[in-house]
Design a protein around this motif. Structure first.
Motif, mmCIF file in Angstrom:
data_model
loop_
_atom_site.group_PDB
_atom_site.id
_atom_site.type_symbol
_atom_site.label_atom_id
_atom_site.label_comp_id
_atom_site.label_asym_id
_atom_site.label_seq_id
_atom_site.Cartn_x
_atom_site.Cartn_y
_atom_site.Cartn_z
ATOM 1 N N THR A 10 -12.601 -29.175 29.067
ATOM 2 C CA THR A 10 -13.030 -30.556 29.274
ATOM 3 C C THR A 10 -13.888 -30.626 30.536
ATOM 4 O O THR A 10 -13.812 -29.726 31.382
ATOM 5 N N PRO A 11 -14.711 -31.654 30.684
ATOM 6 C CA PRO A 11 -15.557 -31.745 31.878
ATOM 7 C C PRO A 11 -14.777 -31.663 33.196
ATOM 8 O O PRO A 11 -15.252 -31.084 34.166
ATOM 9 N N SER A 12 -13.561 -32.203 33.223
ATOM 10 C CA SER A 12 -12.780 -32.191 34.466
ATOM 11 C C SER A 12 -12.192 -30.815 34.793
ATOM 12 O O SER A 12 -11.734 -30.597 35.913
ATOM 13 N N GLN A 13 -12.204 -29.878 33.841
ATOM 14 C CA GLN A 13 -11.641 -28.551 34.079
ATOM 15 C C GLN A 13 -12.623 -27.593 34.748
ATOM 16 O O GLN A 13 -12.211 -26.538 35.206
ATOM 17 N N ASP B 94 -23.217 -22.726 43.283
ATOM 18 C CA ASP B 94 -24.272 -22.179 42.438
ATOM 19 C C ASP B 94 -23.813 -21.917 41.003
ATOM 20 O O ASP B 94 -24.615 -21.621 40.145
ATOM 21 N N TYR B 95 -22.515 -22.036 40.735
ATOM 22 C CA TYR B 95 -22.032 -21.966 39.357
ATOM 23 C C TYR B 95 -20.693 -22.685 39.275
ATOM 24 O O TYR B 95 -20.047 -22.969 40.285
ATOM 25 N N SER B 96 -20.270 -22.990 38.051
ATOM 26 C CA SER B 96 -18.971 -23.608 37.797
ATOM 27 C C SER B 96 -18.183 -22.681 36.893
ATOM 28 O O SER B 96 -18.758 -21.905 36.127
ATOM 29 N N TYR B 97 -16.865 -22.772 36.970
ATOM 30 C CA TYR B 97 -16.037 -21.878 36.166
ATOM 31 C C TYR B 97 -14.763 -22.586 35.722
ATOM 32 O O TYR B 97 -14.352 -23.587 36.309
ATOM 33 N N ALA B 98 -14.158 -22.046 34.656
ATOM 34 C CA ALA B 98 -12.910 -22.576 34.107
ATOM 35 C C ALA B 98 -12.030 -21.394 33.698
ATOM 36 O O ALA B 98 -12.314 -20.731 32.698
ATOM 37 N N PRO B 99 -10.983 -21.089 34.490
ATOM 38 C CA PRO B 99 -10.113 -19.952 34.163
ATOM 39 C C PRO B 99 -8.944 -20.358 33.249
ATOM 40 O O PRO B 99 -8.437 -21.477 33.340
ATOM 41 N N PHE B 100 -8.536 -19.425 32.384
ATOM 42 C CA PHE B 100 -7.394 -19.628 31.494
ATOM 43 C C PHE B 100 -6.599 -18.332 31.413
ATOM 44 O O PHE B 100 -7.173 -17.249 31.292
ATOM 45 N N GLU B 101 -5.280 -18.446 31.445
ATOM 46 C CA GLU B 101 -4.435 -17.272 31.248
ATOM 47 C C GLU B 101 -4.477 -16.869 29.780
ATOM 48 O O GLU B 101 -4.562 -17.712 28.896
ATOM 49 N N ASP C 212 -15.789 -13.667 32.185
ATOM 50 C CA ASP C 212 -15.241 -12.386 32.600
ATOM 51 C C ASP C 212 -13.759 -12.368 32.255
ATOM 52 O O ASP C 212 -13.142 -13.403 32.031
ATOM 53 N N ALA C 213 -13.225 -11.170 32.164
ATOM 54 C CA ALA C 213 -11.811 -10.969 31.848
ATOM 55 C C ALA C 213 -11.217 -10.064 32.911
ATOM 56 O O ALA C 213 -11.863 -9.112 33.355
ATOM 57 N N THR D 27 -6.431 -12.938 32.466
ATOM 58 C CA THR D 27 -7.195 -14.172 32.598
ATOM 59 C C THR D 27 -8.572 -14.009 31.993
ATOM 60 O O THR D 27 -9.211 -12.968 32.162
ATOM 61 N N VAL D 28 -9.027 -15.040 31.295
ATOM 62 C CA VAL D 28 -10.418 -15.130 30.864
ATOM 63 C C VAL D 28 -11.006 -16.324 31.607
ATOM 64 O O VAL D 28 -10.386 -17.384 31.693
#
Length: 142
Positions: free
Chosen positions: A34-37, A45-52, A100-101, A109-110
């Motif tokens: 989602t946009p808030s994640q 310079d970049y945005s990221y969203a990590p997930f287990e 990245d993983a 994490t991905v």
């Protein structure tokens, strides 16, 4: 002589094909960002969203493979990195989704990443809304 060479070639082919057989298991997961994640890095310079992801293990990192896709509005899988070219008036820029993983402290994490070439990541991400990503983990099981 031809029979001996043919027999040697056939023996080498049999050894080559039977000695390298591997069993590969594939696991597939879907993630909606989602946009808030999206999180901005310190340099903005970049945005990221990590997930287990429990399927990403040290064995996968060393001997397997992790592949990620951006699932578009039509349900198509677009392999990452995926680059979109845009025009804003007379300015041209690109937006790149990558991933990245990793495994840290036993946790797989991905991380999905977004980078706009004009560095206006927040404005660009707002245009997308919720985004779906597909992750395929290939584990080599000997």
């Amino acid at each position: 002589m031809k029979r001996i060479i043919f027999a040697l070639c056939m023996a080498m082919m049999v050894f080559a094909t039977t000695g390298c057989k591997k069993d590969v298991q594939m696991y597939t997961s879907y993630y909606t960002v989602t946009p808030s994640q999206w999180i901005s890095n310190n340099n903005l310079d970049y945005s990221y969203a990590p997930f287990e992801n429990a399927d990403i293990t040290p064995n996968v990192i060393e001997q397997g493979c992790v592949m990620a896709y951006l699932v578009d509005a039509d349900g198509r899988d677009n392999p990452l990195p995926y680059e979109i070219f845009r025009q804003d008036g007379t300015n041209y820029y690109s937006e790149t989704f990558s991933y990245d993983a990793s495994v840290e402290n036993g946790v797989g994490t991905v991380t999905f990443k977004f980078e706009a070439s004009d560095f206006d990541n927040a404005t660009s991400l707002a245009q997308y809304g919720n985004m779906t990503f597909k992750v395929c983990v290939f584990e080599n099981r000997r």
